[in-house]
Design a protein around this motif. Structure first.
Motif, PDB file in Angstrom:
ATOM      1  N   GLN A   1      75.411  44.940  -4.305  1.00  0.00           N
ATOM      2  CA  GLN A   1      74.817  46.239  -4.698  1.00  0.00           C
ATOM      3  C   GLN A   1      73.376  46.053  -5.179  1.00  0.00           C
ATOM      4  O   GLN A   1      72.481  46.814  -4.809  1.00  0.00           O
ATOM      5  CB  GLN A   1      75.642  46.882  -5.819  1.00  0.00           C
ATOM      6  CG  GLN A   1      76.945  47.486  -5.334  1.00  0.00           C
ATOM      7  CD  GLN A   1      77.878  47.812  -6.508  1.00  0.00           C
ATOM      8  OE1 GLN A   1      77.451  48.084  -7.622  1.00  0.00           O
ATOM      9  NE2 GLN A   1      79.168  47.775  -6.240  1.00  0.00           N
ATOM     10  N   LEU A   2      73.178  45.035  -5.989  1.00  0.00           N
ATOM     11  CA  LEU A   2      71.815  44.798  -6.485  1.00  0.00           C
ATOM     12  C   LEU A   2      70.891  44.392  -5.331  1.00  0.00           C
ATOM     13  O   LEU A   2      69.732  44.826  -5.268  1.00  0.00           O
ATOM     14  CB  LEU A   2      71.821  43.716  -7.570  1.00  0.00           C
ATOM     15  CG  LEU A   2      70.463  43.510  -8.231  1.00  0.00           C
ATOM     16  CD1 LEU A   2      70.130  44.659  -9.188  1.00  0.00           C
ATOM     17  CD2 LEU A   2      70.388  42.190  -8.974  1.00  0.00           C
ATOM     18  N   GLU A   3      71.410  43.560  -4.428  1.00  0.00           N
ATOM     19  CA  GLU A   3      70.592  43.149  -3.271  1.00  0.00           C
ATOM     20  C   GLU A   3      70.116  44.378  -2.491  1.00  0.00           C
ATOM     21  O   GLU A   3      68.948  44.485  -2.105  1.00  0.00           O
ATOM     22  CB  GLU A   3      71.394  42.210  -2.359  1.00  0.00           C
ATOM     23  CG  GLU A   3      71.583  40.835  -2.966  1.00  0.00           C
ATOM     24  CD  GLU A   3      72.488  39.911  -2.155  1.00  0.00           C
ATOM     25  OE1 GLU A   3      72.403  38.698  -2.349  1.00  0.00           O
ATOM     26  OE2 GLU A   3      73.294  40.412  -1.331  1.00  0.00           O
ATOM     27  N   ALA A   4      71.033  45.316  -2.276  1.00  0.00           N
ATOM     28  CA  ALA A   4      70.677  46.518  -1.508  1.00  0.00           C
ATOM     29  C   ALA A   4      69.630  47.335  -2.266  1.00  0.00           C
ATOM     30  O   ALA A   4      68.665  47.834  -1.673  1.00  0.00           O
ATOM     31  CB  ALA A   4      71.922  47.352  -1.244  1.00  0.00           C
ATOM     32  N   LYS A   5      69.793  47.436  -3.585  1.00  0.00           N
ATOM     33  CA  LYS A   5      68.862  48.279  -4.357  1.00  0.00           C
ATOM     34  C   LYS A   5      67.481  47.647  -4.479  1.00  0.00           C
ATOM     35  O   LYS A   5      66.474  48.353  -4.432  1.00  0.00           O
ATOM     36  CB  LYS A   5      69.447  48.561  -5.740  1.00  0.00           C
ATOM     37  CG  LYS A   5      70.670  49.442  -5.640  1.00  0.00           C
ATOM     38  CD  LYS A   5      70.985  50.191  -6.900  1.00  0.00           C
ATOM     39  CE  LYS A   5      71.932  51.311  -6.523  1.00  0.00           C
ATOM     40  NZ  LYS A   5      72.614  51.946  -7.581  1.00  0.00           N
TER      41      LYS A   5
END
Ligand SMILES: Cc1ncc(COP(=O)(O)O)c(C=O)c1O
Length: 371
Positions: A40-44
């Motif tokens: 999730q953090l990678e995507a954001k």
């Protein structure tokens, strides 16, 4: 009055009701390695950087090292970078098997001078590694054409510059949007800091993203199948959980930092011994650091410390003069702009939670010193 250089405890107090429940849920799940928060953090962070991929890793240092490893440097291969940066920038080049080639900086922005970069290119040059120092992007509109002319990848060290942007050929571009790969650090003191070490690489190159994902997991896309030798450099799920909770606040925090910077710049204008940091036109600086150039720097630093004001010198010795790089043969005087900066810079507290009273106290104490 006490004005620390950074007050992470103040940020913790304002955030703990958001972060602690997320951590509690993680503890209940016990999924500590590559848990859902990492993806999730990678995507954001990729989205924030307007890049296609985010690849979490263990630190900003590794976020530089892994892409440099992906270049498969041979002994003697050169990577051009700034000597006026945190050590990791050049340490990563060395540890990837390359030779750092240091070129001087621009006196106003503290960032690498694109003309000096082009002049330093040789047949052994394999990459250009600009640093977006203190939170202000380097002159990408001038670096990218140089890189293109010579067929070189640009690795952005944006460890201090997450969310910074710059107008490039008339269009706002994010840190991380234009380079081949961009490195971020989530060291606790950064604008977006974890509760421990962490880092991320972003890239829009699909093949590179795949390679970086392999390199951070012992070189294998499939467990126990190793296509090459990588390492263990995962982003801790615990850190990703903290960072996911903090990320929605980043823009407001950086805006607050800009506000504080503008306040200092106005309040310190007119002091002949102090030069405030100019923001280059077409830049949205995130003021990871607010850094003055001052006369009698060491005396001012001692004075501020005696008055309980935190301040720091980033960085006292440019990297071309570090003992560990003596074999590269740089002598004092070779990169004069960086060397002068190292003698003059002083960074003041600029964290978002600073109060007006604290800002006034810092300014008044500096004015008092030069009176
Ligand atoms: C410019 C720069 N490059 C690289 C790094 C390395 O990041 P880390 O401390 O997360 O390894 C840092 C931060 O400390 C940095 O400021």
């Amino acid at each position: 009055m006490n004005v620390p250089l950074l007050d992470l405890a103040a940020q913790y107090r304002s955030l703990k009701d958001e972060v602690l429940p997320a951590l509690q849920a993680l503890f209940e799940s016990q999924v500590f390695i590559m848990g859902p928060a990492v993806a999730q953090l990678e995507a954001k962070v990729a989205e924030l950087s307007r890049a296609r991929h985010g690849v979490g890793c263990a630190s900003g240092t590794d976020a530089l090292l892994l892409p440099l490893n992906a270049l498969d440097l041979k002994p003697g291969d050169e990577v051009i970078t700034s000597p006026f940066t945190f050590f990791a920038t050049a340490g990563a080049i060395h540890n990837a098997g390359g030779t750092p080639v240091f070129v001087d900086i621009d006196a106003a922005s503290f960032n690498i001078d694109p003309a000096a970069v082009e002049a330093a290119i040789t047949p052994r040059t394999r990459a250009i590694l600009p640093v977006h120092l203190y939170g202000q992007m380097a002159a990408m509109e001038r670096l990218l054409p140089v890189a293109k002319r010579h067929g070189l990848p640009v690795l952005e060290d944006a460890c201090q510059a997450i969310g910074a942007r710059r107008r490039v050929d008339g269009t706002w571009r994010m840190a991380g949007e234009l380079g081949w790969v961009t490195a971020y650090s989530f060291f606790p003191s950064k604008n977006l800091g974890g509760w421990g070490d962490g880092g991320m690489m972003v890239t829009s190159d699909d093949q590179t993203a795949e390679r970086l994902r392999r390199l951070r997991l012992h070189g294998g896309a499939k467990q126990y199948h190793h296509d090459e030798v990588g390492t263990n450099s995962r982003l801790d799920t615990l850190q990703a959980t903290v960072l996911l909770a903090k990320l929605p606040h980043l823009a407001a925090w950086s805006a607050k930092r800009r506000e504080h910077a503008a306040y200092y710049t106005k309040a310190l204008a007119g002091l002949a011994a102090v030069r405030t940091p100019p923001v280059e036109a077409g830049n949205e600086h995130i003021f990871h650091q607010y850094t003055l150039r001052v006369e009698r720097r060491d005396e001012l630093q001692a004075h501020l410390k005696a008055k309980q004001i935190g301040c720091a010198v980033y960085y006292p010795i440019p990297l071309h003069l570090q003992h560990c790089f003596a074999h590269l043969g740089y002598k004092a005087g070779r990169l004069p702009v960086s060397e002068q900066a190292a003698h003059e810079v002083l960074s003041l507290p600029v964290y978002p939670e600073l109060t007006d009273d604290q800002l006034d106290y810092v300014c008044e104490t500096i004015r008092g010193f030069y009176r």
